[in-house]
Design an enzyme around this catalytic site. Structure first.
Site, PDB file in Angstrom:
ATOM      1  N   GLU A 166      -3.831 -16.446  -8.845  1.00 43.68           N
ATOM      2  CA  GLU A 166      -3.429 -16.205  -7.451  1.00 43.68           C
ATOM      3  C   GLU A 166      -3.735 -14.769  -7.014  1.00 43.68           C
ATOM      4  O   GLU A 166      -4.230 -14.529  -5.925  1.00 43.68           O
ATOM      5  CB  GLU A 166      -1.934 -16.519  -7.289  1.00 43.68           C
ATOM      6  CG  GLU A 166      -1.437 -16.281  -5.885  1.00 43.68           C
ATOM      7  CD  GLU A 166      -0.432 -17.318  -5.415  1.00 43.68           C
ATOM      8  OE1 GLU A 166      -0.159 -18.277  -6.160  1.00 43.68           O
ATOM      9  OE2 GLU A 166       0.059 -17.156  -4.291  1.00 43.68           O
ATOM     10  N   ASP A 178       7.197 -17.020  -8.990  1.00 45.19           N
ATOM     11  CA  ASP A 178       6.971 -18.416  -8.590  1.00 45.19           C
ATOM     12  C   ASP A 178       6.369 -19.246  -9.722  1.00 45.19           C
ATOM     13  O   ASP A 178       6.801 -20.367  -9.989  1.00 45.19           O
ATOM     14  CB  ASP A 178       6.073 -18.469  -7.348  1.00 45.19           C
ATOM     15  CG  ASP A 178       6.670 -17.691  -6.192  1.00 45.19           C
ATOM     16  OD1 ASP A 178       7.878 -17.410  -6.224  1.00 45.19           O
ATOM     17  OD2 ASP A 178       5.920 -17.359  -5.255  1.00 45.19           O
TER      18      ASP A 178
HETATM   19  C1  GLA Z   1       6.887 -14.571  -2.808  1.00 46.63           C
HETATM   20  C2  GLA Z   1       6.107 -14.089  -4.027  1.00 46.63           C
HETATM   21  C3  GLA Z   1       7.032 -13.803  -5.209  1.00 46.63           C
HETATM   22  C4  GLA Z   1       8.184 -12.892  -4.786  1.00 46.63           C
HETATM   23  C5  GLA Z   1       8.834 -13.407  -3.502  1.00 46.63           C
HETATM   24  C6  GLA Z   1       9.877 -12.469  -2.976  1.00 46.63           C
HETATM   25  O1  GLA Z   1       7.452 -15.824  -3.089  1.00 46.63           O
HETATM   26  O2  GLA Z   1       5.151 -15.065  -4.417  1.00 46.63           O
HETATM   27  O3  GLA Z   1       6.296 -13.225  -6.257  1.00 46.63           O
HETATM   28  O4  GLA Z   1       7.753 -11.567  -4.645  1.00 46.63           O
HETATM   29  O5  GLA Z   1       7.891 -13.639  -2.478  1.00 46.63           O
HETATM   30  O6  GLA Z   1      10.951 -12.401  -3.832  1.00 46.63           O
END
Ligand code: GLA
Length: 389
Positions: A166, A178
């Site tokens: 990603e 995530d």
């Molecule tokens: C998105 C990003 C995560 C994290 C969140 C905020 O989901 O993909 O890595 O930084 O925002 O907590």
């Protein structure tokens, strides 16, 4: 397999047969996530506490002899094909196919001999709702390619690889939360992840036993400059850490916060730092309460997290704030935006028997302000990525 998983898995399998003929060699599922608490702390090497959703992305796949990847997705009903040249360098495949090509690229870059494959993808994770549809896709594709190729990559190393897909191939500067959630979460638990060393602890999050539920409210707010603002927040945090002479904001404890803030001349950076430092502490406090099975008591921490995101980190939007306020006014024990911000979802901790009431109150508050009606769904902490039987 739960019923909802069966439906999406059947769609992936049927898609495979229609596109390529015959049966897939297997089906691999990976979920979307919500983050219970710990927002914008992952790239500051701090703490997060996500749990997996019952909404999943399923890949039905088999090998093909050529060094080629053919991918069909039900979302666009489109088939794309890419070859070794397209994964020799980041960024050559664009659009949704980039998440698939990115995983192939990252595996090859790490020295794994990835087999050619035909893949069919179906998903229940809504796009653009901040529920990590991209991590679910990457994680399901990764699980499929690892199994098809007989490749060895321990679960704890998989999120980093999917994140590279990603960050580098797709070009989005997101943290490790995530992909970790999609791969490492367990049913009935929230995943307490230390984003510095990636150690995890499975924290029991038994909503049923406490008579509680988590209501996820899709704000349906259009994402407003989310990518640029996310990168800007990340830069502010890095600037704050540099000015304070620490490797990452994780290294500033709440007990040192006042002294640290006094050393920063820029008011905006002060607010950003205050959010991250207090948010890390809120994660630790939430974990302590959950370890003591005091699930109801985490409500005020969730709401405090929201206030910090609204006032200090400045990543909420009117729809999101409206949903939080309406849920709290209707009796939620706590509510907060979850995910990167500028749209996406709110989660509310509620008494299980009040889900309809809280959802109706949020919908009414939206109607009063003329916003597009929100989506609502009650969820339980669900399993992470897996091969389906
Ligand atoms: C998105 C990003 C995560 C994290 C969140 C905020 O989901 O993909 O890595 O930084 O925002 O907590």
């Amino acid at each position: 397999m739960t019923d909802p998983t069966r439906a999406v898995a059947d769609r992936a399998a049927a898609g495979f047969t229609t596109q390529y003929g015959g049966q897939a060699a297997g089906r691999w599922a990976a979920p979307g996530r919500v983050n219970l608490i710990g927002e914008h702390t992952d790239y500051n090497e701090g703490f997060v506490l996500p749990f997996a959703l019952p909404l999943q992305t399923v890949v039905a796949a088999d090998r093909q002899d050529a060094e080629q990847w053919t991918v069909w997705s039900e979302l666009s009903d489109e088939t794309i094909t890419f070859g070794a040249d397209d994964v020799a360098e980041a960024g050559r495949v664009t659009g949704w196919g980039a998440y698939v090509a990115g995983v192939v690229w990252a595996l090859r870059e790490a020295g794994h001999p990835v087999p050619g494959a035909r893949l069919a993808i179906a998903s229940d994770v809504p796009l653009g709702a901040g529920l990590s549809s991209s991590a679910a896709l990457e994680s399901a594709v990764l699980a499929a390619l690892l199994d098809l190729g007989g490749l060895e990559l321990p679960a704890e190393s998989q999120p980093r690889l999917a994140q590279r897909a990603e960050n580098v191939y797709v070009g989005a500067p997101t943290g490790i939360m995530d992909q970790s959630a999609s791969i490492r979460c367990r049913a009935g638990h929230a995943l307490f992840l230390d984003c510095r060393d990636e150690s995890v602890e499975q924290i029991p999050f038994d909503l049923d036993a406490a008579g509680l539920a988590v209501l996820v409210i899709d704000s349906r707010a259009p994402h407003r400059h989310a990518d640029g603002e996310y990168a800007a927040r990340r830069r502010s945090c890095e600037a704050g850490a540099r000015a304070l002479g620490v490797a990452a904001l994780r290294d500033v404890g709440v007990d040192q916060l006042d002294t640290a803030l006094a050393r920063l001349d820029d008011e905006e950076t002060r607010r950003r730092v205050r959010h991250v430092v207090t948010e890390d502490q809120r994660v630790l406090d939430t974990v302590a309460l959950l370890r003591a099975a005091r699930v109801r008591d985490i409500g005020p921490l969730l709401t405090a997290s929201h206030v910090s995101m609204r006032d200090d980190f400045e990543i909420t939007v009117p729809e999101i704030d409206t949903a939080v306020e309406a849920a709290l006014a209707a009796g939620a024990l706590g509510a907060r935006m979850t995910g990167g911000g500028f749209g996406g979802c709110v989660l509310a901790l509620i008494d299980a028997d009040r889900a309809d009431e809280v959802a109706a109150a949020v919908t009414a508050a939206y109607a009063e302000r003329g916003f597009t009606a929100p989506g609502t769904l009650t969820v339980l902490p669900s399993p992470g990525a897996t091969r389906l039987p």
